[in-house]
Design a protein around this motif. Structure first.
Motif, PDB file in Angstrom:
ATOM      1  N   ALA A   1     -13.198  -5.543   1.939  1.00  0.00           N
ATOM      2  CA  ALA A   1     -11.921  -4.831   1.952  1.00  0.00           C
ATOM      3  C   ALA A   1     -11.145  -5.138   3.237  1.00  0.00           C
ATOM      4  O   ALA A   1      -9.941  -5.434   3.189  1.00  0.00           O
ATOM      5  N   GLY A   2     -11.825  -5.071   4.395  1.00  0.00           N
ATOM      6  CA  GLY A   2     -11.134  -5.286   5.675  1.00  0.00           C
ATOM      7  C   GLY A   2     -10.612  -6.712   5.815  1.00  0.00           C
ATOM      8  O   GLY A   2      -9.448  -6.935   6.170  1.00  0.00           O
ATOM      9  N   THR A   3     -11.463  -7.692   5.503  1.00  0.00           N
ATOM     10  CA  THR A   3     -11.022  -9.095   5.632  1.00  0.00           C
ATOM     11  C   THR A   3     -10.008  -9.418   4.530  1.00  0.00           C
ATOM     12  O   THR A   3      -9.045 -10.155   4.765  1.00  0.00           O
TER      13      THR A   3
ATOM     14  N   ALA B   1      -6.619  -7.998   5.627  1.00  0.00           N
ATOM     15  CA  ALA B   1      -5.992  -8.826   6.675  1.00  0.00           C
ATOM     16  C   ALA B   1      -5.415 -10.109   6.058  1.00  0.00           C
ATOM     17  O   ALA B   1      -4.286 -10.519   6.364  1.00  0.00           O
ATOM     18  N   ALA B   2      -6.197 -10.741   5.140  1.00  0.00           N
ATOM     19  CA  ALA B   2      -5.714 -11.981   4.505  1.00  0.00           C
ATOM     20  C   ALA B   2      -4.501 -11.690   3.628  1.00  0.00           C
ATOM     21  O   ALA B   2      -3.548 -12.476   3.574  1.00  0.00           O
ATOM     22  N   SER B   3      -4.521 -10.553   2.950  1.00  0.00           N
ATOM     23  CA  SER B   3      -3.447 -10.237   2.009  1.00  0.00           C
ATOM     24  C   SER B   3      -2.125  -9.924   2.738  1.00  0.00           C
ATOM     25  O   SER B   3      -1.059 -10.337   2.287  1.00  0.00           O
ATOM     26  N   VAL B   4      -2.185  -9.208   3.870  1.00  0.00           N
ATOM     27  CA  VAL B   4      -0.924  -8.948   4.590  1.00  0.00           C
ATOM     28  C   VAL B   4      -0.343 -10.257   5.139  1.00  0.00           C
ATOM     29  O   VAL B   4       0.872 -10.444   5.178  1.00  0.00           O
ATOM     30  N   ARG B   5      -1.211 -11.196   5.508  1.00  0.00           N
ATOM     31  CA  ARG B   5      -0.721 -12.520   5.949  1.00  0.00           C
ATOM     32  C   ARG B   5      -0.042 -13.241   4.791  1.00  0.00           C
ATOM     33  O   ARG B   5       1.030 -13.820   4.963  1.00  0.00           O
ATOM     34  N   GLN B   6      -0.685 -13.188   3.599  1.00  0.00           N
ATOM     35  CA  GLN B   6      -0.071 -13.844   2.432  1.00  0.00           C
ATOM     36  C   GLN B   6       1.308 -13.265   2.165  1.00  0.00           C
ATOM     37  O   GLN B   6       2.189 -13.934   1.644  1.00  0.00           O
TER      38      GLN B   6
ATOM     39  N   PHE C   1      -6.336   3.544   3.891  1.00  0.00           N
ATOM     40  CA  PHE C   1      -7.731   3.405   3.442  1.00  0.00           C
ATOM     41  C   PHE C   1      -7.831   2.315   2.398  1.00  0.00           C
ATOM     42  O   PHE C   1      -6.972   2.208   1.517  1.00  0.00           O
ATOM     43  N   CYS C   2      -8.871   1.502   2.498  1.00  0.00           N
ATOM     44  CA  CYS C   2      -9.210   0.648   1.360  1.00  0.00           C
ATOM     45  C   CYS C   2     -10.718   0.436   1.355  1.00  0.00           C
ATOM     46  O   CYS C   2     -11.400   0.714   2.339  1.00  0.00           O
ATOM     47  N   GLY C   3     -11.222  -0.005   0.230  1.00  0.00           N
ATOM     48  CA  GLY C   3     -12.668  -0.145   0.065  1.00  0.00           C
ATOM     49  C   GLY C   3     -13.006   0.106  -1.384  1.00  0.00           C
ATOM     50  O   GLY C   3     -12.144   0.497  -2.175  1.00  0.00           O
ATOM     51  N   ASP C   4     -14.287  -0.087  -1.723  1.00  0.00           N
ATOM     52  CA  ASP C   4     -14.667   0.036  -3.136  1.00  0.00           C
ATOM     53  C   ASP C   4     -14.720   1.480  -3.615  1.00  0.00           C
ATOM     54  O   ASP C   4     -15.071   1.744  -4.752  1.00  0.00           O
ATOM     55  N   TRP C   5     -14.353   2.428  -2.744  1.00  0.00           N
ATOM     56  CA  TRP C   5     -14.364   3.853  -3.110  1.00  0.00           C
ATOM     57  C   TRP C   5     -12.963   4.364  -3.456  1.00  0.00           C
ATOM     58  O   TRP C   5     -12.756   5.562  -3.597  1.00  0.00           O
TER      59      TRP C   5
ATOM     60  N   GLN D   1      -9.366  -5.278  -4.750  1.00  0.00           N
ATOM     61  CA  GLN D   1      -8.166  -4.744  -5.411  1.00  0.00           C
ATOM     62  C   GLN D   1      -7.496  -3.698  -4.513  1.00  0.00           C
ATOM     63  O   GLN D   1      -6.269  -3.691  -4.338  1.00  0.00           O
ATOM     64  N   SER D   2      -8.316  -2.809  -3.924  1.00  0.00           N
ATOM     65  CA  SER D   2      -7.737  -1.763  -3.076  1.00  0.00           C
ATOM     66  C   SER D   2      -7.098  -2.384  -1.836  1.00  0.00           C
ATOM     67  O   SER D   2      -6.113  -1.869  -1.305  1.00  0.00           O
ATOM     68  N   ALA D   3      -7.655  -3.513  -1.372  1.00  0.00           N
ATOM     69  CA  ALA D   3      -7.096  -4.188  -0.193  1.00  0.00           C
ATOM     70  C   ALA D   3      -5.716  -4.778  -0.514  1.00  0.00           C
ATOM     71  O   ALA D   3      -4.764  -4.605   0.264  1.00  0.00           O
ATOM     72  N   VAL D   4      -5.589  -5.447  -1.657  1.00  0.00           N
ATOM     73  CA  VAL D   4      -4.273  -6.042  -1.977  1.00  0.00           C
ATOM     74  C   VAL D   4      -3.274  -4.934  -2.318  1.00  0.00           C
ATOM     75  O   VAL D   4      -2.080  -5.050  -2.005  1.00  0.00           O
ATOM     76  N   ASP D   5      -3.751  -3.833  -2.925  1.00  0.00           N
ATOM     77  CA  ASP D   5      -2.839  -2.716  -3.229  1.00  0.00           C
ATOM     78  C   ASP D   5      -2.313  -2.084  -1.935  1.00  0.00           C
ATOM     79  O   ASP D   5      -1.128  -1.771  -1.813  1.00  0.00           O
TER      80      ASP D   5
END
Ligand SMILES: Cc1cc2nc3c(=O)[nH]c(=O)nc-3n(C[C@H](O)[C@H](O)[C@H](O)COP(=O)(O)OP(=O)(O)OC[C@H]3O[C@@H](n4cnc5c(N)ncnc54)[C@H](O)[C@@H]3O)c2cc1C
Length: 378
Positions: free
Chosen positions: A22-24, A27-32, A350-354, A368-372
């Motif tokens: 989720a964390g990595t 970070a990758a998704s905000v760069r994209q 917050f993001c993560g599999d929860w 999914q929660s990271a890109v959302d």
């Protein structure tokens, strides 16, 4: 102070706690999405990965054992922004479809169909060469303006004049929390903390979204896993990748599944995913529990490996690489609604599999929660 290129800085735009998927992925998704500011990831472990973890050995550089998640499970093929993050990894060969055989084992030790489990329903992928290669690649995608601080568990948080403050005079404008340790009361007993750090940092009624999120997080439960790692001196042909126990067998043996990892030189890494028996886990009880789990799981393996006689025979000489306790291995209930993922007044997300949504409790949910969140935050 942290170096970004030639300049030393104590203020960053975004701090992320946790360098798992989720964390990595965040970070990758905000760069994209075009974010160019500074990102600092704090990670308690020695490198990126979290529950997507690979054990290596100093005495054998070829040895690599995926001792957390053995694959990335999805409910369906990645779509939309999740596909934008995932597909480049597929194209670069950092992930590939996981074609490893999955078999089931019942309580009498007979081979049966694998159980109907969400982790086995949709497409599965593997990291190449190891599972940890994926969070490592996502961290690279996050680019030069991203730094990781590894081996440091954040145990307190302060919010002052619109900044999130950390030790060593580091400050961040926004904070993203991935594991929910800093927000959940379980850390009080498990780690001996005196407070729930996020609750203490932002007093009640200053940010109603955060109050609601913390209330929901307080209700969450997660399962614990005790994973025993073994090094076998042989690798018989035709072994499955995962051996899933049926629910009756899980109850009888206290084991969810056995994962097999082929090593160079016809050796085998084997991970037993041991279930928790509910004994209270505290800093004082953990060493005893680790020993008990190892002896219990070895005993169970003697019975469970009978369908593979060469392995069953080699069990007494298989070398133990220890037991790993996965604290919040699988979130079980009460996911956090995506509407509470970003709490604007206190600039914390917050993001993560929860987080609720497709893939809850698995790799897909973490990504999914990271890109959302990236879409909300940017
Ligand atoms: C044994 C096991 C088997 C699994 N099998 C599968 C499977 O077959 N398929 C599948 O899809 N998924 C599986 N999963 C689940 C999958 O691994 C997770 O869904 C996914 O890795 C979660 O990623 P995350 O980033 O949300 O959380 P994590 O990977 O837990 O990352 C959170 C990170 O935050 C760090 N952290 C937390 N608090 C702090 C702090 N205060 N300071 C510093 N760092 C902190 C932690 O060290 C951790 O690295 C399995 C998990 C386990 C444990």
């Amino acid at each position: 102070m942290i170096f970004f290129g030639d300049s030393q800085q104590s203020d960053v735009d975004l701090a992320v706690i946790g360098a798992g998927l989720a964390g990595t992925g965040f970070a990758a998704s905000v760069r994209q999405r075009g974010f160019e500011g500074t990102i600092l990831l704090f990670e308690a472990g020695r490198g990126p990965g979290g529950r997507v973890a690979t054990r290596r050995r100093r005495d054998d550089l070829q040895w690599r054992l995926d001792h957390g998640a053995p694959c990335f499970s999805f409910s369906q093929a990645p779509q939309g922004p999740l596909a934008d993050l995932w597909n480049p990894l597929l194209e670069q060969g950092i992930v590939q479809p996981d074609c490893g055989l999955v078999v089931g084992l019942n309580e009498t030790g007979c081979l049966v169909d694998p159980p109907d489990h969400p982790l086995l329903q949709g497409p599965r992928f593997r990291g190449v060469p190891t599972m940890a290669s994926v969070p490592e690649a996502l961290l690279k995608l996050a680019g030069a303006n991203t730094r990781g601080v590894f081996g440091e568990r954040i145990s307190s948080l302060r919010r002052e004049n619109g900044w999130w403050c950390f030790s060593g005079h580091l400050r961040a404008r926004s904070l993203v929390v991935t594991g929910n340790l800093l927000a959940h009361p379980r850390s009080l007993a498990m780690l001996g903390w005196h407070d729930v750090p996020l609750r203490s940092a932002v007093p009640l009624n200053l940010d109603l979204a955060l109050d609601a999120a913390l209330e929901r997080i307080r209700e969450m439960h997660a399962s614990v896993r005790w994973n025993l790692m073994l090094d076998f001196p042989c690798f018989p042909e035709e072994l499955p990748r995962q051996i899933w126990l049926t629910s009756n067998a899980q109850e009888k043996f206290g084991i969810e599944r056995i994962v097999l990892h082929r090593q160079q030189g016809r050796r085998l890494g084997l991970v037993v995913h041991g279930l928790d028996d509910g004994s209270p886990i505290t800093p004082a009880s953990q060493p005893r529990l680790l020993l008990e789990q190892e002896s219990r799981q070895r005993k169970a393996l003697a019975e469970l490996l009978l369908p593979w006689p060469e392995l069953a025979q080699a069990l007494p000489v298989a070398r133990s690489l220890g037991v790993m306790r996965w604290g919040a291995s699988q979130p079980l209930d009460a996911p956090l609604p995506p509407s509470l993922q970003w709490c604007q007044p206190s600039a914390v997300g917050f993001c993560g599999d929860w987080i609720a949504g497709p893939g809850f409790g698995m790799a897909e949910g973490a990504l999914q929660s990271a890109v959302d969140l990236a879409a909300q935050w940017i």
